[in-house]
Design an enzyme around this catalytic site. Structure first.
Site, PDB file in Angstrom:
ATOM      1  N   SER A  41       0.869  -1.184   0.000  1.00 48.69           N
ATOM      2  CA  SER A  41       0.000   0.000   0.000  1.00 48.69           C
ATOM      3  C   SER A  41       0.902   1.228   0.000  1.00 48.69           C
ATOM      4  O   SER A  41       2.121   1.114   0.189  1.00 48.69           O
ATOM      5  CB  SER A  41      -0.837  -0.049   1.287  1.00 48.69           C
ATOM      6  OG  SER A  41      -1.224   1.223   1.713  1.00 48.69           O
ATOM      7  N   TYR A  78      -2.531  -1.228  10.187  1.00 51.41           N
ATOM      8  CA  TYR A  78      -2.508  -1.417   8.729  1.00 51.41           C
ATOM      9  C   TYR A  78      -1.149  -0.968   8.181  1.00 51.41           C
ATOM     10  O   TYR A  78      -0.528  -1.647   7.365  1.00 51.41           O
ATOM     11  CB  TYR A  78      -3.650  -0.592   8.128  1.00 51.41           C
ATOM     12  CG  TYR A  78      -3.866  -0.740   6.647  1.00 51.41           C
ATOM     13  CD1 TYR A  78      -4.574  -1.826   6.130  1.00 51.41           C
ATOM     14  CD2 TYR A  78      -3.392   0.217   5.751  1.00 51.41           C
ATOM     15  CE1 TYR A  78      -4.798  -1.950   4.767  1.00 51.41           C
ATOM     16  CE2 TYR A  78      -3.613   0.098   4.388  1.00 51.41           C
ATOM     17  CZ  TYR A  78      -4.325  -0.984   3.899  1.00 51.41           C
ATOM     18  OH  TYR A  78      -4.539  -1.102   2.550  1.00 51.41           O
TER      19      TYR A  78
END
Ligand code: NDP
Length: 255
Positions: A146, A159
């Site tokens: 990401s 995350y």
């Protein structure tokens, strides 16, 4: 030239592929010739995704399992062994996100995000790579990172920790498996229009921020990730190893 990207005769497992980016990756690999194995936690949605690809003329099947469940993953690979199905390509895509300030985050929430986004990639890739090494025909591992593999944002600490971990897990896989002709790379998507971001798209302040901070001035679309996945799954990337390719419309370039 197109033969470089041809995946005919290959089998690809894409975790978290009932919808969103995972479904797009599976659709792209199937269009490039691969037989695809879909996954999600719910049997009904896995079956629906399989039927969607089959209706397009693609070779697809599915397994419902939780990517944090080591025994379930081993059972799937054992079943594939019994059927003499060789997994050549793995995309470790399944992921979840909680948005919560660090001080309010419960340990169980932290653990769940780490397990789903990071530990799962280790468990699935280990099962696949063991078999790739034993067969001696190489393979491709593609982990999904990401923007947060590179840059932190507030309220997504677990995350971010998981996606940062994906970057270095990918390097570790490359370090250990390159000699077996297994290429391990990662994709780092930017802000993409999927269910994961539905609430953010509906939040005018966040939506405006995404558009203002990205030189492309817009969110990405799931299909815009397909080319990178096919490239990393194909012979075109046979000397690319341990890399993360950001597909973010230029967001990190101007950070
Ligand atoms: P979605 O929420 O749209 O889809 C998530 C997929 O993962 C679904 O198919 C879901 O299936 C599956 N899934 C979730 N948990 C599990 C689990 N424990 N076991 C098996 N499958 C699971 O997410 P996106 O498509 O947006 O994201 C896909 C990946 O891309 C994630 O790793 C995410 O972190 C990453 N990413 C996404 C970005 C974005 O902007 N969208 C940006 C950067 C990275 P089901 O619900 O049927 O179980």
């Amino acid at each position: 030239m197109s033969a470089l990207f041809d995946l005919t005769g290959k089998t690809a497992l894409v975790t978290g592929s009932t919808r969103g980016l995972g479904f797009s990756y599976a659709e792209g690999l199937a269009a490039a010739g691969a037989a695809v194995i879909l996954n999600g936690t719910q049997p009904a949605t896995v079956q629906a995704a399989v039927e969607r690809l089959q209706s397009q003329g693609h070779r697809a099947r599915g397994f419902a399992f939780d990517v944090t469940d080591e025994q379930a993953i081993e059972a799937v690979f054992s079943q594939l062994d019994r059927e003499h199905v060789e997994v050549d390509i793995v995309i470790n895509n399944a992921g979840i996100q909680y948005r919560k300030p660090l001080v309010d985050l419960e340990l169980a929430q932290w653990q769940r995000v780490l397990d789903t986004n990071l530990t799962s990639a280790f468990i699935v890739a280990r099962a696949a790579a063991k078999r790739m090494i034993a067969r001696g025909k190489g393979g491709k591992i593609i982990n999904i990172g990401s923007l947060t593999s590179q840059a932190a944002r507030a309220t997504v600490a677990p995350y971010t920790a998981a996606k940062g971990g994906i970057k270095m897990l990918t390097c570790s896989m490359a370090a250990e498996w390159a000699e077996f002709n297994i290429q391990s790379n990662a994709i780092g998507p930017g802000y993409i229009l999927t269910d994961m971001n539905a609430a953010l798209v509906d939040n005018p302040a966040f939506d405006s921020w995404v558009k203002a901070s990205n030189p492309s001035k817009r969110w990405g679309k799931p299909e815009e990730l397909i080319g990178t996945a096919v490239y990393l799954a194909s012979d075109a990337s046979n000397y690319v190893n341990g890399q993360i390719i950001y597909v973010d419309g230029g967001w990190l370039a101007v950070l």
